[in-house]
Design a protein around this motif. Structure first.
Motif, mmCIF file in Angstrom:
data_model
loop_
_atom_site.group_PDB
_atom_site.id
_atom_site.type_symbol
_atom_site.label_atom_id
_atom_site.label_comp_id
_atom_site.label_asym_id
_atom_site.label_seq_id
_atom_site.Cartn_x
_atom_site.Cartn_y
_atom_site.Cartn_z
ATOM 1 N N GLY A 150 0.783 -1.216 0.000
ATOM 2 C CA GLY A 150 0.000 0.000 0.000
ATOM 3 C C GLY A 150 0.816 1.269 0.000
ATOM 4 N N ARG A 151 2.056 1.187 -0.459
ATOM 5 C CA ARG A 151 2.932 2.357 -0.498
ATOM 6 C C ARG A 151 3.022 2.898 -1.921
ATOM 7 N NH1 ARG A 151 8.150 1.580 3.338
ATOM 8 N NH2 ARG A 151 7.019 1.364 5.312
ATOM 9 N N ASP A 152 3.323 4.180 -2.034
ATOM 10 C CA ASP A 152 3.545 4.757 -3.351
ATOM 11 C C ASP A 152 4.867 4.226 -3.910
ATOM 12 O OD1 ASP A 152 1.242 6.287 -3.276
ATOM 13 O OD2 ASP A 152 2.249 7.988 -2.318
ATOM 14 N N PRO A 153 4.843 3.627 -5.089
ATOM 15 C CA PRO A 153 6.087 3.072 -5.642
ATOM 16 C C PRO A 153 7.019 4.179 -6.127
ATOM 17 C CG PRO A 153 4.311 2.844 -7.230
ATOM 18 C CD PRO A 153 3.686 3.378 -5.964
ATOM 19 N N GLU A 154 8.311 3.955 -5.938
ATOM 20 C CA GLU A 154 9.322 4.863 -6.457
ATOM 21 C C GLU A 154 9.745 4.383 -7.839
ATOM 22 O OE1 GLU A 154 12.547 5.177 -3.722
ATOM 23 O OE2 GLU A 154 11.244 5.543 -1.995
ATOM 24 N N ILE A 155 9.470 5.197 -8.837
ATOM 25 C CA ILE A 155 9.781 4.833 -10.218
ATOM 26 C C ILE A 155 10.847 5.803 -10.716
ATOM 27 C CG2 ILE A 155 8.860 4.433 -12.532
ATOM 28 C CD1 ILE A 155 6.126 3.944 -11.240
ATOM 29 N N ASP A 156 12.078 5.442 -10.498
ATOM 30 C CA ASP A 156 13.203 6.315 -10.812
ATOM 31 C C ASP A 156 13.941 5.802 -12.041
ATOM 32 O OD1 ASP A 156 12.722 7.917 -8.546
ATOM 33 O OD2 ASP A 156 13.790 6.483 -7.269
ATOM 34 N N VAL A 157 13.964 6.608 -13.095
ATOM 35 C CA VAL A 157 14.680 6.257 -14.320
ATOM 36 C C VAL A 157 16.110 6.786 -14.222
ATOM 37 C CG1 VAL A 157 14.773 6.535 -16.820
ATOM 38 C CG2 VAL A 157 12.552 6.314 -15.655
ATOM 39 N N GLU A 158 17.078 5.889 -14.402
ATOM 40 C CA GLU A 158 18.480 6.256 -14.262
ATOM 41 C C GLU A 158 19.250 6.198 -15.575
ATOM 42 O OE1 GLU A 158 19.985 3.555 -11.394
ATOM 43 O OE2 GLU A 158 18.783 4.374 -9.733
ATOM 44 N N ARG A 159 18.707 5.523 -16.586
ATOM 45 C CA ARG A 159 19.452 5.345 -17.832
ATOM 46 C C ARG A 159 18.481 5.002 -18.961
ATOM 47 N NH1 ARG A 159 21.337 1.747 -13.853
ATOM 48 N NH2 ARG A 159 20.275 -0.259 -13.903
ATOM 49 N N ASP A 160 18.981 5.074 -20.173
ATOM 50 C CA ASP A 160 18.167 4.814 -21.360
ATOM 51 C C ASP A 160 18.964 3.890 -22.269
ATOM 52 O OD1 ASP A 160 16.489 4.798 -23.495
ATOM 53 O OD2 ASP A 160 16.579 6.943 -23.916
ATOM 54 N N LEU A 161 18.855 2.585 -22.020
ATOM 55 C CA LEU A 161 19.635 1.589 -22.734
ATOM 56 C C LEU A 161 18.724 0.493 -23.276
ATOM 57 C CD1 LEU A 161 22.661 1.280 -20.256
ATOM 58 C CD2 LEU A 161 22.646 2.462 -22.456
ATOM 59 N N VAL A 162 19.325 -0.514 -23.850
ATOM 60 C CA VAL A 162 18.628 -1.687 -24.366
ATOM 61 C C VAL A 162 19.187 -2.910 -23.661
ATOM 62 C CG1 VAL A 162 18.113 -3.061 -26.413
ATOM 63 C CG2 VAL A 162 18.342 -0.576 -26.609
ATOM 64 N N ALA A 163 18.323 -3.843 -23.298
ATOM 65 C CA ALA A 163 18.763 -5.096 -22.687
ATOM 66 C C ALA A 163 18.022 -6.250 -23.356
ATOM 67 C CB ALA A 163 18.507 -5.107 -21.180
ATOM 68 N N ALA A 164 18.681 -7.392 -23.463
ATOM 69 C CA ALA A 164 18.085 -8.530 -24.163
ATOM 70 C C ALA A 164 18.533 -9.826 -23.522
ATOM 71 C CB ALA A 164 18.480 -8.512 -25.645
ATOM 72 N N VAL A 165 17.713 -10.859 -23.690
ATOM 73 C CA VAL A 165 18.041 -12.200 -23.222
ATOM 74 C C VAL A 165 17.845 -13.175 -24.367
ATOM 75 C CG1 VAL A 165 15.690 -12.708 -22.394
ATOM 76 C CG2 VAL A 165 17.638 -13.935 -21.408
ATOM 77 N N ARG A 166 18.675 -14.204 -24.394
ATOM 78 C CA ARG A 166 18.497 -15.291 -25.353
ATOM 79 C C ARG A 166 18.662 -16.620 -24.621
ATOM 80 N NH1 ARG A 166 21.880 -15.134 -30.784
ATOM 81 N NH2 ARG A 166 20.655 -13.183 -30.906
#
Length: 447
Positions: free
Chosen positions: A346-362
């Motif tokens: 029931g808490r307000d979530p902290e949504i902090d953007v620190e970077r602008d990258l791409v990530a992938a999994v295979r």
């Protein structure tokens, strides 16, 4: 391989290269255990896919685990645990009430598909923040989902619920081939296949009808026949507070082993244009409203059909699997574990953007059925700096097969990459796949 985390973590030459786990030789544990909120977690899921969530949550919450087995790798992150003989609702409820009788519980959480309904029901019984349990079950039961979306006119494939192959043939003829055939309440693409003709329907129906996951009810009509939508498929991990949906991560799904829908990889870009597309955002909101999902985290899947507007495939009442939220964290810095725990409490979530990258999994597989594993390892010298994790999943003596026999279970390893561009991630994953060495027992073949 790092024995501490069962992974390799390499430091990239990229500026601002994120390291979501920190030092790979240091296992973080719980902190400030006396003052942080107490969170009940029901099951953790597989170690190598879910540790990042529990690790993060334990830094700000005291976690009490309810599960059917004693904790192993989870122990450093827990303040307590309760072992139950099964995760049936009444047993889990009794365990949760016993915990709550001793101290204040502020939230209940699960990201295990087979336990999300129990978590919602327990939270409701304790008077804690949650989406109503019936709405969570509406997400688990794909026919209930389809019916709720249809009632509100939300764009989705044409569908029919069937109980045998004859009904499936009739439904497919009405919808028009090709169709998708899937179990009513399974998960992770178990039992899902593309069917192009009546003959294939006869051959494939049993694959869907017999697929099960834990806690899936025994329906008389257990299979959905759905319109096949062309175009790419995406997944969206969203946080929902007070019924308002905020999408955080969009995963572009890679599918292999047709006619099955094995998820062989995902790509997440923090700057994905879909996160700012009004039509896409409105559809997500309409979908959650129609399903009655009000609090928590969801993993939605949509098709970007070439015929027009995107359409909804399904909504799961949990964090995405296959490391998709981890990729979102690596690409943006947004911490999915802490956000999910905050909303559960029931808490307000902290949504902090620190970077602008791409990530992938295979995900990586063997080439033929019934491969007996002697060893699996990566040539670490051949791994490029963009590789974040190179994780072995198969152990010596394991017998593995590619899909369809080895849906999910056929994976022998996975690799993740982080870079500035999608193309850089894909090139790094190609190099890492080439660096995998699989030795079969009693054979000398290597991959």
């Amino acid at each position: 391989m790092s024995s501490r985390h069962d992974r390799i973590t390499l430091h990239s030459a990229l500026p601002g290269r994120p390291t979501p786990y920190g030092d790979p030789m240091h296992k973080p544990g719980r902190t400030d255990t006396g003052t942080h909120p107490l969170l009940i977690l029901i099951s953790t899921g597989p170690h190598k896919y879910r540790e990042y969530l529990l690790s993060a949550i334990s830094t700000r919450y005291r976690v009490h685990l309810i599960d059917t087995v004693e904790p192993t790798w989870q122990s450093p992150y827990l303040v307590g645990n309760t072992v139950v003989s099964s995760t049936d609702l009444e047993l889990v409820s009794a365990a949760a009430f016993e915990i709550a009788s001793r101290e204040t519980v502020q939230g209940v959480l699960s990201w295990d598909e087979a336990r999300v309904h129990q978590a919602a029901a327990v939270a409701g019984r304790l008077g804690l923040p949650t989406t109503p349990a019936e709405a969570v079950w509406r997400c688990r039961d794909k026919h209930q989902s389809r019916s709720a979306l249809a009632l509100e006119g939300v764009p989705q494939p044409a569908f029919a619920l069937v109980g045998n192959v004859e009904e499936a043939l009739t439904a497919a003829a009405g919808i028009g081939y090709p169709v998708v055939v899937k179990p009513r309440a399974a998960a992770a693409s178990f039992g899902v296949s593309l069917v192009r003709s009546p003959q294939e329907m006869t051959e494939c129906f049993g694959f869907a009808d017999q697929a099960t996951v834990p806690h899936m009810p025994d329906y008389n009509q257990a299979v959905l026949v759905e319109e096949y939508l062309d175009g790419p498929e995406v997944s969206v991990d969203s946080v929902v507070v007070g019924g308002r949906v905020r999408p955080l991560f969009v995963g572009h799904k890679q599918i292999g082993y047709p006619p099955y829908f094995e998820e062989t990889g995902h790509v997440v870009s923090h700057g994905d244009p879909l996160l700012a597309d009004p039509l896409f955002l409105d559809l997500l909101q309409e979908t959650h409203t129609a399903l009655g999902f009000t609090e928590g985290w969801t993993h939605s899947e949509l098709k970007l059909s070439s015929s027009g507007a995107p359409k909804v495939i399904e909504v799961n009442a949990r964090l995405g699997g296959d490391l998709i939220p981890y990729l979102g964290m690596a690409a943006s810095g947004i911490n999915p574990g802490l956000i999910a725990a905050a909303v559960a409490c029931g808490r307000d979530p902290e949504i902090d953007v620190e970077r602008d990258l791409v990530a992938a999994v295979r995900f990586l597989y063997v080439d033929h059925d019934d491969t007996v594993i002697d060893s699996v390892e990566f040539d670490t010298a051949a791994l490029p700096p963009e590789i974040d994790q190179a994780v072995v999943l198969a152990a010596p003596g394991d017998i593995v097969s590619p899909p369809p026999r080895g849906l999910l279970s056929g994976r022998v390893a996975f690799v993740t990459a982080i870079a500035a561009k999608v193309e850089e991630c894909e090139a790094a994953l190609d190099a890492a796949a080439a660096a995998l060495r699989v030795v079969e027992r009693d054979r000398t073949e290597t991959r």
